[in-house]
Design a protein around this motif. Structure first.
Motif, PDB file in Angstrom:
ATOM      1  N   ARG A 308       0.807  -1.208   0.007  1.00  0.00           N
ATOM      2  CA  ARG A 308       0.173  -0.030  -0.004  1.00  0.00           C
ATOM      3  C   ARG A 308       0.995   1.350  -0.080  1.00  0.00           C
ATOM      4  N   ALA A 309       1.951   1.184   0.881  1.00  0.00           N
ATOM      5  CA  ALA A 309       2.870   2.415   0.745  1.00  0.00           C
ATOM      6  C   ALA A 309       3.506   2.573  -0.524  1.00  0.00           C
ATOM      7  N   ARG A 310       3.829   1.508  -1.103  1.00  0.00           N
ATOM      8  CA  ARG A 310       4.519   1.758  -2.414  1.00  0.00           C
ATOM      9  C   ARG A 310       3.430   2.233  -3.386  1.00  0.00           C
ATOM     10  N   ALA A 311       2.313   1.792  -3.471  1.00  0.00           N
ATOM     11  CA  ALA A 311       1.183   2.241  -4.248  1.00  0.00           C
ATOM     12  C   ALA A 311       0.881   3.740  -3.949  1.00  0.00           C
ATOM     13  N   ALA A 312       0.784   4.234  -2.870  1.00  0.00           N
ATOM     14  CA  ALA A 312       0.546   5.502  -2.482  1.00  0.00           C
ATOM     15  C   ALA A 312       2.010   6.530  -3.016  1.00  0.00           C
ATOM     16  N   LEU A 313       3.101   5.896  -2.741  1.00  0.00           N
ATOM     17  CA  LEU A 313       4.166   6.802  -3.374  1.00  0.00           C
ATOM     18  C   LEU A 313       4.012   6.858  -4.796  1.00  0.00           C
ATOM     19  N   ALA A 314       3.930   5.682  -5.518  1.00  0.00           N
ATOM     20  CA  ALA A 314       4.015   5.599  -7.027  1.00  0.00           C
ATOM     21  C   ALA A 314       2.810   6.829  -7.326  1.00  0.00           C
ATOM     22  N   ARG A 318       3.613  10.012  -9.906  1.00  0.00           N
ATOM     23  CA  ARG A 318       2.730  10.197 -11.082  1.00  0.00           C
ATOM     24  C   ARG A 318       1.980  11.527 -10.934  1.00  0.00           C
ATOM     25  N   ALA A 319       1.460  11.922 -10.003  1.00  0.00           N
ATOM     26  CA  ALA A 319       0.575  13.338  -9.859  1.00  0.00           C
ATOM     27  C   ALA A 319       1.989  14.333 -10.040  1.00  0.00           C
TER      28      ALA A 319
END
Length: 319
Positions: A308-314, A318-319
């Protein structure tokens, strides 16, 4: 003539579908704002920050003393004994608890009654009382013998020389954990759908294969969370052996503050070590539960906190 249903808006009509979400600016769907939740979160965060600040900046905790004694040899020795007691008592407790759970679910009324009586006695009496009884076993049974019932004894041993404080702690905690483990295992077995066992019997599967392939994998989903709580409770429950002068973590820090009168910082040393160990055990419990949850849902396993942390960081990148 218009009816009342014609006057009511679409969502209020009986059986009418809910209207589609209203697109916001730019054609995007805007979620409903929830200011009450954000206000409650802000208040909770403020209170938590105040509590942390009061602990960190309070000089009575003497954090320099905590840092000096946190990795002291006596404290680490007590921690090692605490971990050893937890592992031994829980392993023996689940081993004997499996036998006790089998007896409880047996068709033999004698085995069921004996198992129920054991669980009833050890779950109904405080652990400290049990430990004190075993510690004073010499007053009840000065000698223990092996021989013929109501006849001669071939071997006799004095209980005063047989059972010391550490062995007393192991016996008392093991007997207590056995009673709880038996109920945990029995509950896990009962959680398996009876229809699956009947289907396995109709297919001609052997009893041990059914137990290994059907019962145990599904029962573990119910057993692991409760067993994890038992493990953490057993770790903290070992602190009661300090009344028997067993050099566990709590007794080790007690010896220090009885000489230095630094009660608060030494108790903080024990508290932090308990927090560290229980946190590591909780992380291990999470991944064990995740392992036995495979195939439970069609959506697959939920992402881990690291994923989840990696997905949030990615997403932020991207933003």
């Amino acid at each position: 003539m218009a009816t009342p249903q014609d006057v009511l808006p679409a969502p209020a009509r009986a059986g009418s579908p809910a209207p589609p979400p209203v697109p916001g600016p730019g054609g995007r769907i805007v979620a409903r704002r929830k200011p009450g939740q954000w206000a409650a979160a802000a208040v909770a965060l403020l209170l938590a920050a105040m509590a942390v600040n009061s602990v960190i900046r309070n000089r009575a905790f003497q954090w320099s003393v905590v840092a000096d004694w946190f990795t002291a040899r006596s404290v680490l020795g007590g921690l090692a004994l605490t971990l050893w007691l937890t592992a031994v008592t829980l392993a023996l407790g689940f081993a004997f608890g499996t036998v006790l759970a089998t007896m409880r679910m047996s068709a033999n009324p004698v085995l069921r009654t004996l198992s129920w009586s054991y669980i009833w006695i050890f779950r109904s009496t405080p652990p400290l009382v049990q430990l004190l009884f075993f510690f004073n076993i010499g007053a009840l049974y000065p000698t223990l013998g092996l021989g013929i019932p109501f006849g001669p004894e071939f071997v006799t041993v004095k209980t005063v020389n047989l059972i010391g404080p550490t062995l007393t702690a192991v016996i008392g905690l093991t007997l207590l954990e056995t009673a709880y483990a038996a109920e945990v295992i029995r509950g896990g077995i009962l959680s398996v759908d009876r229809g699956q066992l009947e289907a396995a019997a109709a297919l001609g599967l052997g009893r041990w294969r059914v137990l290994r392939r059907i019962v145990v994998p599904q029962a573990m989903r119910s057993i692991v969370p409760t067993a994890g709580n038992m493990l953490i409770s057993a770790l903290k429950g070992t602190s009661i052996v300090s009344v028997l002068a067993v050099s566990d973590l709590l007794y080790s820090v007690q010896l220090v503050y009885l000489q230095s009168y630094q009660v608060i910082p030494m108790l903080m040393v024990a508290t932090i070590w308990y927090l560290v160990v229980t946190t590591l055990l909780s992380i291990g419990q999470y991944y064990v539960e995740r392992h036995f949850a495979r195939g439970a849902t069609r959506d697959g396993l939920p992402p881990t906190p690291l994923q989840r942390a990696r997905a949030a960081l990615a997403k932020v990148v991207r933003a």
